[in-house]
Design an enzyme around this catalytic site. Structure first.
Site, mmCIF file in Angstrom:
data_model
loop_
_atom_site.group_PDB
_atom_site.id
_atom_site.type_symbol
_atom_site.label_atom_id
_atom_site.label_comp_id
_atom_site.label_asym_id
_atom_site.label_seq_id
_atom_site.Cartn_x
_atom_site.Cartn_y
_atom_site.Cartn_z
ATOM 1 C CG ASN A 107 20.187 -9.604 -3.418
ATOM 2 O OD1 ASN A 107 21.018 -9.884 -2.556
ATOM 3 N ND2 ASN A 107 18.940 -9.262 -3.136
ATOM 4 C CE1 TYR A 154 18.781 -10.708 4.956
ATOM 5 C CE2 TYR A 154 20.635 -12.204 4.863
ATOM 6 C CZ TYR A 154 20.009 -11.041 4.455
ATOM 7 O OH TYR A 154 20.616 -10.206 3.531
ATOM 8 C CE LYS A 190 22.549 -9.816 0.628
ATOM 9 N NZ LYS A 190 21.161 -10.080 0.199
ATOM 10 C CD GLU A 242 20.377 -4.822 9.625
ATOM 11 O OE1 GLU A 242 21.021 -4.093 8.836
ATOM 12 O OE2 GLU A 242 19.275 -5.307 9.345
ATOM 13 C CG HIS A 297 21.869 -6.396 4.289
ATOM 14 N ND1 HIS A 297 20.512 -6.535 4.432
ATOM 15 C CD2 HIS A 297 22.293 -5.659 5.356
ATOM 16 C CE1 HIS A 297 20.132 -5.933 5.561
ATOM 17 N NE2 HIS A 297 21.200 -5.390 6.135
HETATM 18 P P1 ATP Z 1 18.578 -7.235 2.126
HETATM 19 O O1 ATP Z 1 17.770 -7.400 3.402
HETATM 20 O O2 ATP Z 1 19.563 -8.367 1.900
HETATM 21 O O3 ATP Z 1 19.198 -5.887 2.026
HETATM 22 P P2 ATP Z 1 16.189 -6.571 0.668
HETATM 23 O O4 ATP Z 1 15.868 -5.730 1.867
HETATM 24 O O5 ATP Z 1 16.247 -5.910 -0.663
HETATM 25 O O6 ATP Z 1 17.581 -7.318 0.875
HETATM 26 P P3 ATP Z 1 14.490 -8.648 1.715
HETATM 27 O O7 ATP Z 1 13.060 -8.794 1.339
HETATM 28 O O8 ATP Z 1 14.828 -8.128 3.062
HETATM 29 O O9 ATP Z 1 15.193 -7.791 0.559
HETATM 30 O O10 ATP Z 1 15.174 -10.077 1.520
HETATM 31 C C1 ATP Z 1 16.392 -10.412 2.155
HETATM 32 C C2 ATP Z 1 17.227 -11.222 1.190
HETATM 33 O O11 ATP Z 1 16.584 -12.484 0.996
HETATM 34 C C3 ATP Z 1 17.348 -10.643 -0.220
HETATM 35 O O12 ATP Z 1 18.352 -9.673 -0.348
HETATM 36 C C4 ATP Z 1 17.675 -11.872 -1.019
HETATM 37 O O13 ATP Z 1 19.050 -12.248 -0.850
HETATM 38 C C5 ATP Z 1 16.798 -12.916 -0.338
HETATM 39 N N1 ATP Z 1 15.480 -13.028 -0.996
HETATM 40 C C6 ATP Z 1 14.455 -12.147 -0.937
HETATM 41 N N2 ATP Z 1 13.400 -12.562 -1.662
HETATM 42 C C7 ATP Z 1 13.759 -13.769 -2.153
HETATM 43 C C8 ATP Z 1 13.116 -14.736 -2.980
HETATM 44 N N3 ATP Z 1 11.857 -14.548 -3.416
HETATM 45 N N4 ATP Z 1 13.790 -15.844 -3.306
HETATM 46 C C9 ATP Z 1 15.045 -16.063 -2.865
HETATM 47 N N5 ATP Z 1 15.713 -15.206 -2.074
HETATM 48 C C10 ATP Z 1 15.097 -14.071 -1.736
HETATM 49 MG MG MG Z 2 15.922 -6.496 3.882
#
Ligand code: ATP
Ligand code: MG
Length: 181
Positions: A155, A92, A52, A169, A158
């Site tokens: 974070n 997303y 990211k 994807e 992904h």
């Molecule tokens: P990713 O899909 O990016 O691999 P993930 O599967 O661990 O991450 P998801 O719940 O799918 O988590 O959330 C997608 C992304 O949205 C997260 O990686 C983060 O960048 C963002 N995100 C998730 N929760 C929050 C939150 N509470 N506040 C802000 N951003 C968030």
């Molecule tokens: Mg996810």
């Protein structure tokens, strides 16, 4: 009984051709057995990864790739792109109703990302383990997010969360010709 029969035939026959045919029969049985054994315990999968913008900004692509490779996963396709607003929104879309959606789209388009296809044994789960929990404060020691993430949104990486999503994807960002193995 079957094995004895073949062994006797092998022993008594002087014909090289005959021995070759019998050996091939054994080789086929051995290969079938190995394939069943291998398939039962090992599932080679592909998963989709994004390094990211928070990580590319801090020059962490190499450090993150080291962790990916140290885990045994292979980076079989990779390119650095700048996601468009449309791409980030579509990617997303599952989070469209969440309060953080617009901020997430802004973040994902705030700088270059590195999109990747990873391959290896149980790659989808394996990569999620290497990544660590979404919130870096909950991520296990040694994971990418624990070491590099700035926060729950920024974070660093992904990773796909299912076989179906990995296929969708990967196809969204890569053509078959770009996945060179
Ligand atoms: P990713 O899909 O990016 O691999 P993930 O599967 O661990 O991450 P998801 O719940 O799918 O988590 O959330 C997608 C992304 O949205 C997260 O990686 C983060 O960048 C963002 N995100 C998730 N929760 C929050 C939150 N509470 N506040 C802000 N951003 C968030
Ligand atoms: Mg996810």
């Amino acid at each position: 009984m079957k094995v004895c029969f073949f062994t006797n035939l092998l022993y008594t026959s002087r014909s090289n051709e005959f021995i070759k045919i019998i050996s091939l029969k054994f080789a086929k049985t051995k290969a079938t057995f190995c394939n069943i054994f291998w398939g039962y315990f090992m599932t080679i999968q592909r998963t989709f990864s994004i390094i990211k913008p928070d990580a590319t900004r801090r020059n962490l692509t190499g450090a993150i790739n080291s962790k990916i490779e140290a885990s045994g996963l292979r980076i079989i396709a990779q390119k650095r792109i700048h996601m468009s607003d449309r791409e980030a929104r579509e990617f997303y879309a599952i989070h469209a109703e969440r309060p953080f959606y617009n901020d997430l789209v802004s973040f994902m388009t705030s700088g270059p990302v590195v999109v990747q296809v990873l391959e290896g044994q149980n790659a989808i789960t394996a990569y999620r383990e290497v990544m660590g929990s979404t919130n870096p404060s909950e991520a296990a020691d040694g994971t990418i997010r624990k070491e590099f993430a700035e926060g729950i949104e920024a974070n660093s990486v992904h990773g796909s969360d299912s076989i179906e999503n990995a296929a969708i994807e990967i196809a969204y960002f890569f053509t078959n010709e770009e996945i060179v193995g």
